[in-house]
Design a protein around this motif. Structure first.
Motif, PDB file in Angstrom:
ATOM      1  N   GLY A 174      11.256  35.092 -16.693  1.00 47.83           N
ATOM      2  CA  GLY A 174      10.136  34.511 -17.756  1.00 47.83           C
ATOM      3  C   GLY A 174       9.362  35.813 -18.333  1.00 47.83           C
ATOM      4  N   GLN A 175       8.679  36.372 -17.495  1.00 44.55           N
ATOM      5  CA  GLN A 175       7.653  37.383 -17.848  1.00 44.55           C
ATOM      6  C   GLN A 175       7.950  38.765 -16.690  1.00 44.55           C
ATOM      7  N   VAL A 176       7.977  39.680 -17.444  1.00 44.90           N
ATOM      8  CA  VAL A 176       8.018  40.995 -16.349  1.00 44.90           C
ATOM      9  C   VAL A 176       7.120  42.016 -17.166  1.00 44.90           C
ATOM     10  N   VAL A 177       6.716  42.966 -16.447  1.00 43.88           N
ATOM     11  CA  VAL A 177       6.023  44.277 -16.772  1.00 43.88           C
ATOM     12  C   VAL A 177       7.066  45.440 -16.543  1.00 43.88           C
ATOM     13  N   VAL A 178       7.358  46.250 -17.396  1.00 41.38           N
ATOM     14  CA  VAL A 178       8.425  47.293 -17.402  1.00 41.38           C
ATOM     15  C   VAL A 178       7.555  48.424 -17.707  1.00 41.38           C
ATOM     16  N   ALA A 179       7.024  49.467 -16.957  1.00 41.93           N
ATOM     17  CA  ALA A 179       6.229  50.712 -17.032  1.00 41.93           C
ATOM     18  C   ALA A 179       6.678  51.616 -16.194  1.00 41.93           C
ATOM     19  N   ASP A 180       6.358  52.769 -16.516  1.00 40.51           N
ATOM     20  CA  ASP A 180       6.496  54.179 -15.657  1.00 40.51           C
ATOM     21  C   ASP A 180       5.002  54.514 -15.268  1.00 40.51           C
ATOM     22  N   VAL A 181       4.482  54.299 -14.155  1.00 39.93           N
ATOM     23  CA  VAL A 181       3.299  54.128 -13.806  1.00 39.93           C
ATOM     24  C   VAL A 181       2.717  55.237 -12.731  1.00 39.93           C
ATOM     25  N   ARG A 182       2.030  56.263 -12.919  1.00 35.89           N
ATOM     26  CA  ARG A 182       1.591  57.303 -12.038  1.00 35.89           C
ATOM     27  C   ARG A 182       0.539  56.768 -11.492  1.00 35.89           C
ATOM     28  N   TRP A 183       0.704  55.748 -10.362  1.00 31.91           N
ATOM     29  CA  TRP A 183      -0.497  55.021  -9.775  1.00 31.91           C
ATOM     30  C   TRP A 183      -1.835  56.088  -9.204  1.00 31.91           C
ATOM     31  N   ASP A 184      -1.497  57.135  -8.756  1.00 30.03           N
ATOM     32  CA  ASP A 184      -2.661  57.835  -8.526  1.00 30.03           C
ATOM     33  C   ASP A 184      -3.547  58.130  -9.538  1.00 30.03           C
ATOM     34  N   ARG A 185      -3.119  58.454 -10.891  1.00 28.11           N
ATOM     35  CA  ARG A 185      -3.897  58.702 -12.057  1.00 28.11           C
ATOM     36  C   ARG A 185      -4.308  57.272 -12.437  1.00 28.11           C
ATOM     37  N   PHE A 186      -3.282  56.384 -12.672  1.00 29.00           N
ATOM     38  CA  PHE A 186      -3.712  55.263 -13.354  1.00 29.00           C
ATOM     39  C   PHE A 186      -4.991  54.505 -12.594  1.00 29.00           C
ATOM     40  N   VAL A 187      -4.816  54.575 -11.419  1.00 23.98           N
ATOM     41  CA  VAL A 187      -6.087  53.879 -10.353  1.00 23.98           C
ATOM     42  C   VAL A 187      -7.364  54.693 -10.630  1.00 23.98           C
TER      43      VAL A 187
END
Length: 187
Positions: A174-187
């Motif tokens: 029903g709902q999804v998030v699709v992203a390429d996330v560089r978690w160290d930089r994002f956080v």
């Protein structure tokens, strides 16, 4: 288009303001008049926004909402009685966790996510994909894409994004998030 036609799919490209109820009703009427069956809706309309909150005007928010929200509402209303295989809205991560300079855009995408929840609650098909930025084309190319990349959200390869969309549809999500996330930089 040629690739789809090579698979035996009949493709028509028709200009239509998706937020104009009369125009969409006319388009659907033309399909029925030709004996066609609408099998899927993919709502990918949107207006980019990159304005600091203190500078956002009512007219800008109206323009952003009209394309995304107005179009989704019209498509939902006019196709609710049809036996669709899919009703897909292209949402954005901005509606999931916000995005600087995109207050109207974030609100519009949160709304279409909720519209899909409503559709599914009414027993209708619906999938909302909250996309991260795509590489090569789309709203996140240029300044917006550079800003997102600095925050840990680089553009996704279109081939990978399309494969993720297929997985979401195949899985009945029903709902999804699709992203390429560089978690160290994002956080």
């Amino acid at each position: 288009m040629g690739r789809l036609e090579g698979l035996g799919v009949r493709v028509s490209v028709v200009g239509c303001d998706v937020a104009d109820r009369g125009a969409v009703a006319g388009l659907l009427g033309d399909l029925v008049g030709r004996g066609e069956r609408l099998r899927a809706v993919v709502h990918a309309a949107g207006v980019a926004q990159l304005t600091p909150l203190g500078e956002v005007g009512v007219g800008e928010v109206e323009e952003v909402l009209r394309a995304k929200v107005g179009g989704a509402v019209v498509l939902d209303e006019l196709t609710a009685g049809l036996d669709l295989d899919a009703f897909v809205v292209f949402s954005s991560i901005a509606g999931v966790w916000g995005s600087a300079g995109q207050v109207g855009y974030a609100a519009a995408n949160a709304f279409v996510d909720g519209l899909v929840v409503s559709r599914r609650g009414r027993g209708l098909v619906g999938t909302s994909v909250a996309w991260g930025p795509w590489a090569e084309a789309g709203m996140a190319v240029g300044v917006a894409g550079e800003q997102l990349s600095r925050r840990g959200l680089p553009g996704m390869a279109p081939e990978l994004a399309v494969a993720a969309l297929q997985r979401a549809l195949d899985g009945g999500e029903g709902q999804v998030v699709v992203a390429d996330v560089r978690w160290d930089r994002f956080v």
